[in-house]
Design a protein around this motif. Sequence first.
Motif, PDB file in Angstrom:
ATOM      1  N   ALA A   1       0.877  -1.173   0.000  1.00 38.51           N
ATOM      2  CA  ALA A   1       0.000   0.000   0.000  1.00 38.51           C
ATOM      3  C   ALA A   1       0.917   1.226   0.000  1.00 38.51           C
ATOM      4  O   ALA A   1       1.694   1.429   0.940  1.00 38.51           O
ATOM      5  CB  ALA A   1      -0.882  -0.005   1.238  1.00 38.51           C
ATOM      6  N   TRP A   2       0.875   2.022  -1.051  1.00 39.12           N
ATOM      7  CA  TRP A   2       1.812   3.132  -1.202  1.00 39.12           C
ATOM      8  C   TRP A   2       1.358   4.361  -0.433  1.00 39.12           C
ATOM      9  O   TRP A   2       0.958   5.369  -0.993  1.00 39.12           O
ATOM     10  CB  TRP A   2       2.056   3.433  -2.689  1.00 39.12           C
ATOM     11  N   THR A   3       1.480   4.267   0.872  1.00 43.27           N
ATOM     12  CA  THR A   3       1.192   5.382   1.763  1.00 43.27           C
ATOM     13  C   THR A   3       2.416   6.291   1.820  1.00 43.27           C
ATOM     14  O   THR A   3       3.504   5.926   1.349  1.00 43.27           O
ATOM     15  CB  THR A   3       0.896   4.857   3.179  1.00 43.27           C
ATOM     16  N   ALA A   4       2.251   7.445   2.432  1.00 44.15           N
ATOM     17  CA  ALA A   4       3.389   8.362   2.597  1.00 44.15           C
ATOM     18  C   ALA A   4       4.491   7.697   3.413  1.00 44.15           C
ATOM     19  O   ALA A   4       5.683   7.854   3.117  1.00 44.15           O
ATOM     20  CB  ALA A   4       2.927   9.651   3.267  1.00 44.15           C
ATOM     21  N   GLU A   5       4.095   6.913   4.421  1.00 45.69           N
ATOM     22  CA  GLU A   5       5.077   6.211   5.257  1.00 45.69           C
ATOM     23  C   GLU A   5       5.866   5.195   4.431  1.00 45.69           C
ATOM     24  O   GLU A   5       7.089   5.083   4.574  1.00 45.69           O
ATOM     25  CB  GLU A   5       4.349   5.505   6.400  1.00 45.69           C
ATOM     26  N   ASN A   6       5.189   4.455   3.571  1.00 46.45           N
ATOM     27  CA  ASN A   6       5.886   3.473   2.742  1.00 46.45           C
ATOM     28  C   ASN A   6       6.729   4.126   1.661  1.00 46.45           C
ATOM     29  O   ASN A   6       7.753   3.574   1.254  1.00 46.45           O
ATOM     30  CB  ASN A   6       4.901   2.464   2.141  1.00 46.45           C
ATOM     31  N   CYS A   7       6.330   5.291   1.193  1.00 43.44           N
ATOM     32  CA  CYS A   7       7.168   6.025   0.228  1.00 43.44           C
ATOM     33  C   CYS A   7       8.466   6.473   0.895  1.00 43.44           C
ATOM     34  O   CYS A   7       9.532   6.413   0.287  1.00 43.44           O
ATOM     35  CB  CYS A   7       6.407   7.204  -0.355  1.00 43.44           C
ATOM     36  N   GLN A   8       8.390   6.885   2.162  1.00 45.12           N
ATOM     37  CA  GLN A   8       9.607   7.252   2.884  1.00 45.12           C
ATOM     38  C   GLN A   8      10.466   6.018   3.107  1.00 45.12           C
ATOM     39  O   GLN A   8      11.687   6.071   3.003  1.00 45.12           O
ATOM     40  CB  GLN A   8       9.295   7.905   4.224  1.00 45.12           C
ATOM     41  N   ARG A   9       9.831   4.886   3.427  1.00 50.16           N
ATOM     42  CA  ARG A   9      10.587   3.645   3.620  1.00 50.16           C
ATOM     43  C   ARG A   9      11.283   3.240   2.321  1.00 50.16           C
ATOM     44  O   ARG A   9      12.417   2.754   2.336  1.00 50.16           O
ATOM     45  CB  ARG A   9       9.651   2.535   4.091  1.00 50.16           C
ATOM     46  N   LEU A  10      10.613   3.445   1.179  1.00 44.03           N
ATOM     47  CA  LEU A  10      11.219   3.152  -0.125  1.00 44.03           C
ATOM     48  C   LEU A  10      12.461   4.013  -0.329  1.00 44.03           C
ATOM     49  O   LEU A  10      13.503   3.516  -0.769  1.00 44.03           O
ATOM     50  CB  LEU A  10      10.208   3.385  -1.253  1.00 44.03           C
ATOM     51  N   LEU A  11      12.357   5.302   0.001  1.00 40.57           N
ATOM     52  CA  LEU A  11      13.515   6.194  -0.130  1.00 40.57           C
ATOM     53  C   LEU A  11      14.638   5.747   0.796  1.00 40.57           C
ATOM     54  O   LEU A  11      15.807   5.720   0.405  1.00 40.57           O
ATOM     55  CB  LEU A  11      13.106   7.637   0.160  1.00 40.57           C
ATOM     56  N   ALA A  12      14.292   5.342   2.019  1.00 36.14           N
ATOM     57  CA  ALA A  12      15.298   4.851   2.964  1.00 36.14           C
ATOM     58  C   ALA A  12      15.937   3.561   2.439  1.00 36.14           C
ATOM     59  O   ALA A  12      17.148   3.366   2.583  1.00 36.14           O
ATOM     60  CB  ALA A  12      14.674   4.619   4.335  1.00 36.14           C
ATOM     61  N   ALA A  13      15.136   2.696   1.826  1.00 36.79           N
ATOM     62  CA  ALA A  13      15.679   1.457   1.259  1.00 36.79           C
ATOM     63  C   ALA A  13      16.646   1.767   0.111  1.00 36.79           C
ATOM     64  O   ALA A  13      17.683   1.112  -0.026  1.00 36.79           O
ATOM     65  CB  ALA A  13      14.541   0.558   0.770  1.00 36.79           C
ATOM     66  N   LEU A  14      16.311   2.766  -0.696  1.00 37.25           N
ATOM     67  CA  LEU A  14      17.200   3.189  -1.783  1.00 37.25           C
ATOM     68  C   LEU A  14      18.528   3.688  -1.225  1.00 37.25           C
ATOM     69  O   LEU A  14      19.602   3.293  -1.700  1.00 37.25           O
ATOM     70  CB  LEU A  14      16.527   4.289  -2.613  1.00 37.25           C
ATOM     71  N   VAL A  15      18.461   4.522  -0.201  1.00 34.79           N
ATOM     72  CA  VAL A  15      19.679   5.044   0.426  1.00 34.79           C
ATOM     73  C   VAL A  15      20.474   3.894   1.053  1.00 34.79           C
ATOM     74  O   VAL A  15      21.696   3.841   0.956  1.00 34.79           O
ATOM     75  CB  VAL A  15      19.328   6.126   1.468  1.00 34.79           C
ATOM     76  N   SER A  16      19.770   2.953   1.676  1.00 34.65           N
ATOM     77  CA  SER A  16      20.426   1.815   2.313  1.00 34.65           C
ATOM     78  C   SER A  16      21.099   0.903   1.294  1.00 34.65           C
ATOM     79  O   SER A  16      22.195   0.411   1.523  1.00 34.65           O
ATOM     80  CB  SER A  16      19.397   1.013   3.115  1.00 34.65           C
TER      81      SER A  16
END
Length: 77
Positions: free
Chosen positions: A3-18
């Motif tokens: 579910a592409w919530t704002a929280e999951n979009c931030q997690r996606l960005l964090a996963a990209l950085v990670s």
Amino acid sequence: MVAWTAENCQRLLAALVSAHPELKFDYGKIAVLFGQGATYDSIAHRFRNIRAEAKTLRTQVEPGASPPTSAPRKRKS
């Protein structure tokens, strides 16, 4: 399914950085492209939280872990 919530979009960005810790972001250029009055400092401050989440994500994954695979989808005729 995600579910592409704002929280999951931030997690996606964090996963990209990670996934790419070698990336060096140009916060000045990001601020210009983002607009809305963003400054170098405001972007750098936001990325501190994202980098902290990225570090947490990295510690939660076992070394050498591979992504889950999904079953191939059948095409509609």
